[in-house]
Design a protein around this motif. Structure first.
Motif, PDB file in Angstrom:
ATOM      1  N   SER A  69       0.806  -1.231   0.000  1.00 22.09           N
ATOM      2  CA  SER A  69       0.000   0.000   0.000  1.00 22.09           C
ATOM      3  C   SER A  69       0.832   1.271   0.000  1.00 22.09           C
ATOM      4  CB  SER A  69      -0.953   0.031   1.188  1.00 22.09           C
ATOM      5  OG  SER A  69      -1.974  -0.908   1.019  1.00 22.09           O
ATOM      6  N   SER A  70       1.849   1.341   0.853  1.00 22.24           N
ATOM      7  CA  SER A  70       2.599   2.595   0.973  1.00 22.24           C
ATOM      8  C   SER A  70       3.308   2.943  -0.337  1.00 22.24           C
ATOM      9  CB  SER A  70       3.587   2.539   2.137  1.00 22.24           C
ATOM     10  OG  SER A  70       4.513   1.489   1.966  1.00 22.24           O
ATOM     11  N   LYS A  71       3.878   1.958  -1.008  1.00 23.46           N
ATOM     12  CA  LYS A  71       4.553   2.213  -2.290  1.00 23.46           C
ATOM     13  C   LYS A  71       3.539   2.633  -3.347  1.00 23.46           C
ATOM     14  CE  LYS A  71       8.241  -1.054  -1.400  1.00 23.46           C
ATOM     15  NZ  LYS A  71       8.695  -2.409  -1.601  1.00 23.46           N
ATOM     16  N   PHE A  72       2.409   1.956  -3.369  1.00 20.60           N
ATOM     17  CA  PHE A  72       1.358   2.258  -4.338  1.00 20.60           C
ATOM     18  C   PHE A  72       0.827   3.681  -4.129  1.00 20.60           C
ATOM     19  CE2 PHE A  72      -3.198   2.239  -5.422  1.00 20.60           C
ATOM     20  CZ  PHE A  72      -3.099   1.977  -6.778  1.00 20.60           C
ATOM     21  N   ILE A  73       0.514   4.013  -2.876  1.00 18.52           N
ATOM     22  CA  ILE A  73      -0.003   5.337  -2.524  1.00 18.52           C
ATOM     23  C   ILE A  73       1.015   6.408  -2.925  1.00 18.52           C
ATOM     24  CG2 ILE A  73      -0.618   6.858  -0.565  1.00 18.52           C
ATOM     25  CD1 ILE A  73      -2.784   4.791  -0.924  1.00 18.52           C
ATOM     26  N   ASN A  74       2.287   6.169  -2.612  1.00 16.19           N
ATOM     27  CA  ASN A  74       3.345   7.108  -2.954  1.00 16.19           C
ATOM     28  C   ASN A  74       3.401   7.346  -4.466  1.00 16.19           C
ATOM     29  OD1 ASN A  74       5.612   8.784  -2.705  1.00 16.19           O
ATOM     30  ND2 ASN A  74       7.022   7.063  -2.816  1.00 16.19           N
ATOM     31  N   GLY A  75       3.345   6.277  -5.242  1.00 18.16           N
ATOM     32  CA  GLY A  75       3.415   6.388  -6.695  1.00 18.16           C
ATOM     33  C   GLY A  75       2.268   7.197  -7.276  1.00 18.16           C
ATOM     34  N   VAL A  76       1.059   6.876  -6.860  1.00 19.67           N
ATOM     35  CA  VAL A  76      -0.117   7.565  -7.386  1.00 19.67           C
ATOM     36  C   VAL A  76      -0.115   9.043  -6.947  1.00 19.67           C
ATOM     37  CG1 VAL A  76      -2.650   7.671  -7.403  1.00 19.67           C
ATOM     38  CG2 VAL A  76      -1.504   5.448  -7.501  1.00 19.67           C
ATOM     39  N   LEU A  77       0.160   9.291  -5.679  1.00 23.32           N
ATOM     40  CA  LEU A  77       0.138  10.669  -5.185  1.00 23.32           C
ATOM     41  C   LEU A  77       1.238  11.525  -5.808  1.00 23.32           C
ATOM     42  CD1 LEU A  77      -0.750  10.258  -1.415  1.00 23.32           C
ATOM     43  CD2 LEU A  77      -2.229  10.959  -3.291  1.00 23.32           C
ATOM     44  N   SER A  78       2.387  10.939  -6.088  1.00 25.54           N
ATOM     45  CA  SER A  78       3.468  11.681  -6.752  1.00 25.54           C
ATOM     46  C   SER A  78       3.011  12.161  -8.126  1.00 25.54           C
ATOM     47  CB  SER A  78       4.717  10.817  -6.888  1.00 25.54           C
ATOM     48  OG  SER A  78       5.245  10.524  -5.615  1.00 25.54           O
ATOM     49  N   LYS A  79       2.284  11.302  -8.846  1.00 25.35           N
ATOM     50  CA  LYS A  79       1.760  11.682 -10.165  1.00 25.35           C
ATOM     51  C   LYS A  79       0.692  12.772 -10.035  1.00 25.35           C
ATOM     52  CE  LYS A  79       2.460   7.129 -12.218  1.00 25.35           C
ATOM     53  NZ  LYS A  79       1.767   5.952 -12.742  1.00 25.35           N
ATOM     54  N   VAL A  80      -0.195  12.619  -9.060  1.00 24.47           N
ATOM     55  CA  VAL A  80      -1.249  13.615  -8.858  1.00 24.47           C
ATOM     56  C   VAL A  80      -0.614  14.969  -8.506  1.00 24.47           C
ATOM     57  CG1 VAL A  80      -3.193  14.304  -7.391  1.00 24.47           C
ATOM     58  CG2 VAL A  80      -3.008  11.939  -8.173  1.00 24.47           C
TER      59      VAL A  80
END
Length: 130
Positions: free
Chosen positions: A114-125
Motif C-alpha cells: 500500500s505505501s509504495k502504491f499510494i506514494n506512486g499515485v500521489l506523486s503523479k497527482v
C-alpha cells in the motif's frame, strides 16, 4: 486532535461511507467514539464526500492498469483524502507533509504494498496539480 489522528479518523469514516453508504455526519460521530469533534476531521470527510467525483477522476487518470473500483477500500479512501488535501488544502499544508502522512497511514492500515502504491499515485497527482 492532531492532524494525523484527524486523517486516521477521516479514513475510518470514509471507509464506512464507502462500504455501507453511511451518512457522513453519522460516520464522523461513530469514529469519534464520544470524543469531541474536530474541524480538520470534518473538513476532510465532508470535503472528500462533496468533491468525490473530481477527486476520483484525478486518481483514475493516474492509475496504471487499475480501476478505482478494484483498489482496496483503505487505499482508495486514503488516496481520496490525500488528493483532497493536495487540491484544496495546499496553502495550509505542505505537499510533502500530505504525501508523508498518507504513506505512513498506509503502512498502518494498508497491506505490504500500500505505501509504495499510494506514494506512486500521489506523486503523479502532485505533478499534475503543480
Amino acid at each position: 486532535m492532531k492532524r494525523r489522528t484527524a486523517r486516521e479518523k477521516a479514513l475510518q469514516a470514509l471507509f464506512q461511507i464507502d462500504v455501507s453508504s453511511t451518512e457522513p455526519a453519522s460516520a464522523i460521530e461513530h469514529v469519534l467514539e464520544g470524543e469531541a469533534g474536530d474541524d480538520y476531521l470534518n473538513l476532510l470527510v465532508l470535503g472528500v464526500v462533496e468533491n468525490k467525483e473530481e477527486i476520483d477522476q484525478l486518481i483514475k487518470v493516474n492509475l496504471e492498469k487499475w480501476s478505482i473500483e478494484r483498489l482496496a477500500t483503505v487505499d482508495r479512501n486514503l488516496l481520496r483524502i490525500a488528493v483532497y488535501e493536495l487540491k484544496y488544502c495546499r496553502n495550509d499544508v505542505p505537499e510533502n507533509v500530505i504525501l508523508d502522512e498518507a504513506i505512513e497511514i498506509a503502512k498502518l492500515y494498508g497491506d505490504d504494498q500500500s505505501s509504495k502504491f499510494i506514494n506512486g499515485v500521489l506523486s503523479k497527482v502532485k505533478q499534475q496539480l503543480s
